[in-house]
Structure formats: C-alpha cells, structure tokens
Write a protein that holds these residues in place. Sequence first.
Motif, PDB file in Angstrom:
ATOM      1  N   SER A 474      -3.743   3.525   6.391  1.00  0.00           N
ATOM      2  CA  SER A 474      -4.763   3.012   7.316  1.00  0.00           C
ATOM      3  C   SER A 474      -6.001   2.541   6.565  1.00  0.00           C
ATOM      4  O   SER A 474      -6.605   1.513   6.904  1.00  0.00           O
ATOM      5  CB  SER A 474      -5.144   4.092   8.333  1.00  0.00           C
ATOM      6  N   ILE A 475      -6.378   3.277   5.518  1.00  0.00           N
ATOM      7  CA  ILE A 475      -7.554   2.880   4.737  1.00  0.00           C
ATOM      8  C   ILE A 475      -7.338   1.510   4.116  1.00  0.00           C
ATOM      9  O   ILE A 475      -8.197   0.606   4.210  1.00  0.00           O
ATOM     10  CB  ILE A 475      -7.855   3.924   3.646  1.00  0.00           C
ATOM     11  N   PHE A 476      -6.206   1.298   3.476  1.00  0.00           N
ATOM     12  CA  PHE A 476      -5.938   0.008   2.833  1.00  0.00           C
ATOM     13  C   PHE A 476      -5.758  -1.100   3.856  1.00  0.00           C
ATOM     14  O   PHE A 476      -6.173  -2.239   3.638  1.00  0.00           O
ATOM     15  CB  PHE A 476      -4.693   0.108   1.944  1.00  0.00           C
ATOM     16  N   ARG A 477      -5.170  -0.768   4.987  1.00  0.00           N
ATOM     17  CA  ARG A 477      -4.954  -1.787   6.022  1.00  0.00           C
ATOM     18  C   ARG A 477      -6.280  -2.280   6.585  1.00  0.00           C
ATOM     19  O   ARG A 477      -6.552  -3.466   6.665  1.00  0.00           O
ATOM     20  CB  ARG A 477      -4.061  -1.221   7.118  1.00  0.00           C
ATOM     21  N   SER A 500       2.991  -5.319  13.525  1.00  0.00           N
ATOM     22  CA  SER A 500       4.000  -4.424  12.966  1.00  0.00           C
ATOM     23  C   SER A 500       3.352  -3.144  12.454  1.00  0.00           C
ATOM     24  O   SER A 500       3.841  -2.045  12.721  1.00  0.00           O
ATOM     25  CB  SER A 500       4.758  -5.121  11.829  1.00  0.00           C
ATOM     26  N   PHE A 501       2.250  -3.273  11.739  1.00  0.00           N
ATOM     27  CA  PHE A 501       1.606  -2.082  11.193  1.00  0.00           C
ATOM     28  C   PHE A 501       1.076  -1.194  12.310  1.00  0.00           C
ATOM     29  O   PHE A 501       1.235   0.028  12.267  1.00  0.00           O
ATOM     30  CB  PHE A 501       0.463  -2.482  10.258  1.00  0.00           C
ATOM     31  N   VAL A 506       1.346   3.858  15.357  1.00  0.00           N
ATOM     32  CA  VAL A 506       1.441   4.578  16.637  1.00  0.00           C
ATOM     33  C   VAL A 506       2.694   5.449  16.670  1.00  0.00           C
ATOM     34  O   VAL A 506       2.655   6.621  17.081  1.00  0.00           O
ATOM     35  CB  VAL A 506       1.440   3.579  17.815  1.00  0.00           C
ATOM     36  N   LEU A 507       3.824   4.899  16.226  1.00  0.00           N
ATOM     37  CA  LEU A 507       5.082   5.657  16.250  1.00  0.00           C
ATOM     38  C   LEU A 507       5.022   6.848  15.296  1.00  0.00           C
ATOM     39  O   LEU A 507       5.507   7.937  15.619  1.00  0.00           O
ATOM     40  CB  LEU A 507       6.247   4.747  15.892  1.00  0.00           C
ATOM     41  N   ALA A 508       4.434   6.646  14.114  1.00  0.00           N
ATOM     42  CA  ALA A 508       4.337   7.749  13.153  1.00  0.00           C
ATOM     43  C   ALA A 508       3.494   8.888  13.711  1.00  0.00           C
ATOM     44  O   ALA A 508       3.863  10.060  13.602  1.00  0.00           O
ATOM     45  CB  ALA A 508       3.752   7.239  11.837  1.00  0.00           C
ATOM     46  N   GLU A 557       4.392  -2.541   4.416  1.00  0.00           N
ATOM     47  CA  GLU A 557       3.465  -3.476   5.056  1.00  0.00           C
ATOM     48  C   GLU A 557       2.162  -3.576   4.264  1.00  0.00           C
ATOM     49  O   GLU A 557       1.616  -4.668   4.061  1.00  0.00           O
ATOM     50  CB  GLU A 557       3.181  -3.019   6.492  1.00  0.00           C
ATOM     51  N   ILE A 558       1.671  -2.432   3.792  1.00  0.00           N
ATOM     52  CA  ILE A 558       0.419  -2.425   3.038  1.00  0.00           C
ATOM     53  C   ILE A 558       0.578  -3.168   1.714  1.00  0.00           C
ATOM     54  O   ILE A 558      -0.245  -4.004   1.336  1.00  0.00           O
ATOM     55  CB  ILE A 558      -0.051  -0.976   2.802  1.00  0.00           C
ATOM     56  N   PHE A 559       1.641  -2.880   0.996  1.00  0.00           N
ATOM     57  CA  PHE A 559       1.863  -3.550  -0.287  1.00  0.00           C
ATOM     58  C   PHE A 559       2.029  -5.055  -0.108  1.00  0.00           C
ATOM     59  O   PHE A 559       1.599  -5.845  -0.958  1.00  0.00           O
ATOM     60  CB  PHE A 559       3.088  -2.967  -0.989  1.00  0.00           C
ATOM     61  N   SER A 560       2.663  -5.467   0.986  1.00  0.00           N
ATOM     62  CA  SER A 560       2.825  -6.908   1.223  1.00  0.00           C
ATOM     63  C   SER A 560       1.485  -7.575   1.520  1.00  0.00           C
ATOM     64  O   SER A 560       1.274  -8.746   1.201  1.00  0.00           O
ATOM     65  CB  SER A 560       3.792  -7.145   2.385  1.00  0.00           C
TER      66      SER A 560
END
Length: 748
Positions: A474-477, A500-501, A506-508, A557-560
């Motif tokens: 979440s921090i990086f996003r 997507s993120f 939410v699901l996590a 997702e974050i790395f992309s």
Amino acid sequence: MKSSGHGSRILWIILAVQILSVIGLVLIPRNQNNEPFSMELRGEGESPLFYLVSESEPEGTTEYTKEFFLEKGDYLLVAKYSCSSRDNSISILSDLLEAEHVRLDSWSTNPDPKTDHAEIGFSLAHDVPDIKVAVSAEDNEGFTVESLIIERAVDPVPAGAVIAARIATWALFCFLADLFVFFMIRYPEKRKIYIVLLIASLVMSLFMIWPTGYMTFGDDLFFHMNRIYGIRDGILRGIPWVKLQQNWYNGHGYPVGVFYGDVLLYFPAVFNIAGIDMQSSYKLFVFLIHLLTVFSAYFCFSRMYGGKIGCYSSIFYSFLLFRFIDLYQRAAIGEFCAMAFLPYLFYAVYLLWNDDFIKSRIMFVIGFTGILQTHLITCELAMVMVFALLIGSPRRTFTKRRILSLTVSAVWVLLANLSFVVPFIDFSSACRIAVMNNSITNVAVFIYQIMDPFDGHLITFATIQMLFVLIIASIFRFRKTLQGDHDNAKTENKRESRVSFNLLLVLAVLFIFAGTPFFPWNQIIKIRLLTMPVASIQFVWRFLSITGVIATAMICEIFSRISGDKKSHKCARICLLAVFILPGIIYSFTANTQKTYARFSFDSSALYSKWCSLDEYLIADTDYFDVSPDYSIGGNVTISDYSKDGTTIDFTYETDNGGSIDLPLFNYPYYRAEIDGVHEIPIENGNNNCIRLTLPQNTKGTVHVQFHMPLLWILSLIESLASILALVFISRFKRPEKRKQKIQTLKT
C-alpha cells in the motif's frame, strides 16, 4: 541454427547416458537388512515377565526391562499379555534417543483387553545400546505381560516390483532433468532465472533434507505417512488405484483414498518400493513439491507480469511462512501440496478477462484438478477466491462470452475429476460416514496475539507477515499515485491497474479478517445451506493459503508500477526480502533444530496401523478402540484355514445348527462374500460395524470375502483420463486468436 543443433546433440547425449544408467540402477541390490534377528524376554520358569497392579497412585505402577543393544534397522515388538482394561501401556524407551529429541511416545501401545497380543513397529537410524521396554499399569485388577519378543521386521518386496519402481523413479528424475536442460537451451535469456528458481527450491528443502537419521515431527505426520504406506501396500498387492486402504485399524480397512485426494502420494510410495527408505522418500517428495510450487508460480506470474517480476513473485510465494508451518508444525502435506496449484487459478482468471478462453479453461482444469486431488478443503477455499475475484470485477466478468467460457471450464473441471467426485459422492450416500461435526474451531488469530506474537499461536506469525505485505504494498502503491503521471497514453492502463490493486487489497484484508474470531462464523454456520461447507473448513486461518496468492499478486502489481523507478524497485525488493524470505528461513531452521523427530523406514504395514487422525472417515458410531484383529464366532460354527490378506479373507467352515462370524473388516459398501465361489452370502452389520456373515444350517464350504471396486468408479477413472488427454491434445493447437494475429501479420 548452429546453437540449436549443438543443444540437440547435448540432449541426445544426456538421454543416452540416462538410458544406460538404468541398467546399473536395476542391478543395485535393495538396501534392506534381511538377516534374521529375534530376541525373547520371559519370566523365570512359568512366571510371567511382569505382573503389575496399580497401587492407587496417580501415575500408576511402572517396571522396566534391562537395557539391551539393537543394531540399526527396523523392528517389531510383539507383547503377549492379559488385562481387563485399556488403562495400561507398553513403551519402548532410550535415554540416548530422548537426548537426540527423537519422538518415542509413538513407540508405545495401550493393550486391548479383547485380545492377548499387541505389536509395536519401530525403526532405528543407528545402533542404540540402551533400549529398554517400560510396562505401566493403572489397572486395579492387574496387568500381566507373559513375554516380549523383538524381531527384525522384513517385508520382502517382489524383485519385479523393485525393478519397475526403480525404472519409474529414474524416468521421473530424468524427465525433470531433461526438461530443465531443454528450457535452458531453448531460452538462453532466462537461464539465470531458472538457476535462481532451482537454488531457491534447494534452499527451501535444505532443512528438511538436513543430514539426520530422523525427520522433523509434525501434527499430522503419522496420518499422511500411513496414507503413503497404504498406497504402497495396495500397489504391491496389484491394486494400482487404491481407494480402500487395508493397513488402518488392525487391518479393518479405511476409505481414506475415497475422501482424501492422494494422487501425488503415489510418488513417495513408488520411491519406497524402489528401495529408498520411507523417510528419505518423504524428503524427496517434499523437494519435488517445492520445485513444483516455485516453477508453477513463476509460470503463472511471469505470463502476467513479465519474467523478472515472475521470478520475484514465485520466490516470495514459495517462502510464505504459512507453507513452512504446514510443512514443519502441522505436517499438513495435503494443504502444502495444494498451494502449488493456486497460482494457476489466478492466471486462469487473468486469461478470462483478456478473452484467451481456451488457455483460461486449461489453467482452470490444471489448478482445480491439482487442488482437488490433493486437498478438498483448499479446493473449497480456492472456489471462494475465484468467486471473489470474478464478483469483485463485474465489468470484466459478466459478458456473454466470458460467462459461457466459465461454464465450459466448470464442466471440464468436473469431467477431469470424476475419478474423485464419483467415489466420494457414492460412498457418502451409501453409508453414514462420520466425516465432521457441524462446527468450526475457535482457534483463530486474536488481536492480542498480533500485538504479542511470542505469546500466541504460530499462525499469528503468518498473519503478521501478510499484514506487513499489505502495508508495504500500500505504501508503494499510494506513493506512486501521489507522484502523478501525465502520460496520457498510459492513463487507461494505469486505471485498470489501480482497479486490480484495490480489488486485491480488499480481498486480502477480507480473507485475513476471516481468519479471526471477530468474523461472524457462528452466525453463518447456522444457515442450513452453509453449515456443512463452513464446518468443513475446520480451521478458519486456512484462509491464509489464498491470502498468500492474493498478496503475491499485489506485489506483482507494485513491481509493474515502479519498474521504471530503480530506487523504489530496489527498496521494495529489500523490504519484501525481509518480510518473505527471512522469516521462512529462520522458522525452518528453528523448527528443524528445536523440535522432536521421528523415523519412518519400517517397511511393514504394521507400523502405526492402529493410529488415525480424527477418525473422520469411519462409519458413524464406530468404536475405534474395539478393533481386534481376530474374528469372533456366534453359534455352533467350526472355522479352519482362516487367512487374511489386506481386505481379502478366506476360510473354511462347517456348521450343523447354523451360526455367524464377525470378521475384522469394517462393513463399508462393495464387499462381496461367496461360498465356494458360487453362492453369495448377504453381508450384515455386526459388532462395531464389522462385517457379519450368517452361515446356513447343515452346510460347509470355503468362504471368500473381498472388496470389489464398482464399475461406475472404473468408468469415472477412464472418463477422467480421457478428459485430461483431451486437454493435452487441445493445448497442442494454436488458439484462434493467435491464428488471426498471424494471418493479419502475413497480410501486412
């Protein structure tokens, strides 16, 4: 072209060496000590070895034999006794083994008053000079041990079975080696990634393969080892598809193969037949599952996010702390294996949303088949995960073509798994199985455990790991979002990525919350339609398995998103390295050095034959303590030439006034009893749900009792194999979308 030809020559040379090595492999003698050994301990004269009466002390009365020396090997202790209750025990002890943290409480038995002998199988990894036997009594009426006999346990394996198993084992590892070399040659740009993934698999397996004569003990280890032994014994009896295992409950039979997917357990069973001791077979099997998990995760995530990100994510996913807890603490080998197939389902949803329908169906079949054939409960959770992903993004899910593709995928998954589904439903409806209580455990992650994890459950550490992943991601996003992006060409892709993120986040959070006691499980379980599926979960923190897949996808997702920012990329790698890999390595080392150990190289099915976990597949109201290996007669019947081989019994009888016989087989469906191979006898329910045969008056003959697998099961197996072959056949053809792209390319 030259490099391709050079690579082909290398493959042919490797293949030739492997084929020639099979000859030497077959000629290697089986590593089994067949030298006879027998030692008998008796009392003086006609006196018993021990006669104990409880002196009303809380711990009862205990006496010990003198210490004696035993060589490395496998042994069977047979005790002759008489008693009036089960409040007594016979145990094998050793101060040396206790100092080595070897678990000895499994080397004991509580003698059954309904019989006069008991067996204990045990195995020594090295010579032990201080073995002794302890006899304890809490029985006020007395416990008499007439004698103790210790023999070397030898269960000879036919030479043909050994050769076939060795060829199959060697072929498997040759195939894996050839496949690895092939991809190294075919894709030279990915060689570093393949080597890194292989090293990661070896590192994860290092603590399990740790050079010790024993293996780390886990909660369900005996249960799963007994399943492997049951498959092994079935194969040696000429039963390639083992559904009713014979070595449980003193040979009464147990349909664990009907209710618990066991396809992957055939590998360690075959390894053991080939001559590898059982504990080494198990360790080798664990390495293969690590290998499967790493490369499955890489295959799926690299196709979605690229090679480097796929490499990172596969290592992160494989080092999930929950996987290592499954391996060491819980020995939940079914759940541990099922996690290797969860990434295929995530990839299948991704392909569905990108309208690659044929490949999406293939991934759904691979994912659900692998999970269903290893762990039914994880399959239930996987369905929850897929359903949540599809419902969470309705715009990308609810189109006619995608709904149709999902329907076809569901039918295909069902057809590919009829070999499991049909026996499961058939047995469940044919007899009343005590599968599970209609409740769910309250063992979950509490808030105070998260604040003080060292005072809580081990699962708490896995939950904390997931929370840290969510925080870091979440921090990086949001840091990337605050920086802004003025590239209009990428705006749409960015928006889709953010959706997507957010969905994954939410699901996590939802699945982590579902693993706490604050989730309304007690209210949900009261809903009639949800009672059984919710109760079957047993432990709510099992949601951490699917949370791990979701969290890994978040990392992708974050790395992309930060791929162009080297500083952020490096920082993220360091943070995730500390959160994912270090806890797994530290926990594995701690578990391997501080826990107790067990050894499994005892090649006889007598090992732990009386033990089972939860007794959940027994016929309802069965007393699993009342499992005498002997038959009992009612009425005027004479029995001779009695023999029992697995779940097959033969005997000759003679009776004038008629009578009955209760056999040491649980009365599961599909047993058949015949007199002289002509007249079929009705099978009734006898004492403790055992098979009872009522023998006609004034008759004599030979009775044959055997379990016959129904034709419907065999047809379901054939259909499943045909569906899988069809899957392989279809996957060999190019997809229509690719054909269209190729045609358009040629036209231009």
